[in-house]
Design an enzyme around this catalytic site. Sequence first.
Site, PDB file in Angstrom:
ATOM      1  CG  ASN A  93      -1.685   1.276   1.330  1.00  0.00           C
ATOM      2  OD1 ASN A  93      -1.822   2.069   0.750  1.00  0.00           O
ATOM      3  ND2 ASN A  93      -2.181   1.352   2.709  1.00  0.00           N
ATOM      4  CD1 TRP A  94       3.261   0.963  -2.916  1.00  0.00           C
ATOM      5  CD2 TRP A  94       3.259   2.313  -4.962  1.00  0.00           C
ATOM      6  NE1 TRP A  94       3.757   0.039  -3.894  1.00  0.00           N
ATOM      7  CE2 TRP A  94       3.855   1.035  -5.108  1.00  0.00           C
ATOM      8  CE3 TRP A  94       3.234   3.123  -5.899  1.00  0.00           C
ATOM      9  CZ2 TRP A  94       4.500   0.589  -6.638  1.00  0.00           C
ATOM     10  CZ3 TRP A  94       3.736   2.840  -7.137  1.00  0.00           C
ATOM     11  CH2 TRP A  94       4.256   1.549  -7.431  1.00  0.00           C
ATOM     12  CE  LYS A  95      -0.127   3.488   4.870  1.00  0.00           C
ATOM     13  NZ  LYS A  95       0.140   3.588   6.253  1.00  0.00           N
ATOM     14  CD  GLU A 118      -2.770   5.769   6.737  1.00  0.00           C
ATOM     15  OE1 GLU A 118      -2.897   5.673   5.474  1.00  0.00           O
ATOM     16  OE2 GLU A 118      -1.603   5.034   7.393  1.00  0.00           O
ATOM     17  CD  GLU A 129      -3.259  -2.477   7.515  1.00  0.00           C
ATOM     18  OE1 GLU A 129      -2.315  -2.665   6.934  1.00  0.00           O
ATOM     19  OE2 GLU A 129      -3.897  -1.503   7.195  1.00  0.00           O
ATOM     20  N   GLY A 165       2.735  -0.904   4.246  1.00  0.00           N
ATOM     21  CA  GLY A 165       3.078   0.266   3.861  1.00  0.00           C
ATOM     22  C   GLY A 165       4.428   0.743   3.740  1.00  0.00           C
ATOM     23  N   GLY A 166       5.096   1.334   4.631  1.00  0.00           N
ATOM     24  CA  GLY A 166       6.535   1.940   4.620  1.00  0.00           C
ATOM     25  C   GLY A 166       7.507   0.881   3.771  1.00  0.00           C
ATOM     26  CG  HIS A 183      -5.725   1.853   4.967  1.00  0.00           C
ATOM     27  ND1 HIS A 183      -5.166   2.860   6.002  1.00  0.00           N
ATOM     28  CD2 HIS A 183      -4.840   1.103   5.060  1.00  0.00           C
ATOM     29  CE1 HIS A 183      -4.022   2.741   6.375  1.00  0.00           C
ATOM     30  NE2 HIS A 183      -3.495   1.426   5.792  1.00  0.00           N
ATOM     31  N   GLY A 228       2.446   2.330  10.726  1.00  0.00           N
ATOM     32  CA  GLY A 228       3.448   3.494  10.526  1.00  0.00           C
ATOM     33  C   GLY A 228       4.210   4.150  11.863  1.00  0.00           C
ATOM     34  CB  SER A 230       5.195  -1.602  12.006  1.00  0.00           C
ATOM     35  OG  SER A 230       4.770  -0.161  12.313  1.00  0.00           O
TER      36      SER A 230
END
Length: 256
Positions: free
Chosen positions: A9-11, A96, A166, A234-235, A94, A172, A213
């Site tokens: 997930n590149w956000k 966010e 999640e 993500g990251g 998600h 994150g 994470s």
Amino acid sequence: MRTPIIAGNWKMNKTLPESVAFVEELAKALAPYSTVERVVAPTFVSLAAVSSVLANTEIAVSSQNVHWEDSGAYTSEVAPVMIQDLVEYAIIGHSECRAYLNETDEKVNKKAKAALAHGIKPIIAVGESLEQNEAGETTSFVGGQVRAALDGIPAEDMPKVVIAYEPIWAIGTGKSASGEIAQNIIGGTIRSVLIDLYGDAVAQQVRIQYGGSVKPNNMEEYMSQPDVDGALVGGASLKVDAFTDLVRIAAEVKGS
Ligand code: PGA
């Protein structure tokens, strides 16, 4: 056997040229790991170009969101019909989007149904906040999110649905749930809800990811859990080396 699925997930990261250059490199790095389903989720801006670069590879494309209507006065939104030829998956719910875009359980459910109706497989994200976790509400809250998201979705569609657990406090933040916690919620709570709703045979086919994470140094711990069928990342999905390591570890631990 459930095929492991690792989704990046590149956000809100990577411009269009950066996205294209990234997947050109990533496609080569991920090519050997065909026992793992590999997915990237760029921004809407990059979907068409990324989808075209990956067209002749085994790497699937996901959107990060999708609306439930086919068209209309919904400024800034993107309809399933607009992306159905570009993506195989859509991330829905998600945390966010739930937090910043007011994505309620009801909207998550409408989006999941609309995605399925257009041949798009939903990756439905659920997870509790730190306060809910500390108050001992994880099981009831996450179980409720899963039931709400799947309301009215028939058993025959469930093999196309992916659920991502999640915990919000792990996204994150560098804090990750232990493999044991992930297994307890994914196996104990989420798969139990699926068994309750659809019966054991269907529930055993649904893939459930852990997210929050996930890094190369904790990936093995998650992939060693019997009910954890992959990761939503993500990251660590923004770098070719790190994402490739995650996929390689999934392939090694989960076998073929
Ligand atoms: P993270 O993000 O891996 O950077 O914690 C996970 C996610 O939000 O899907």
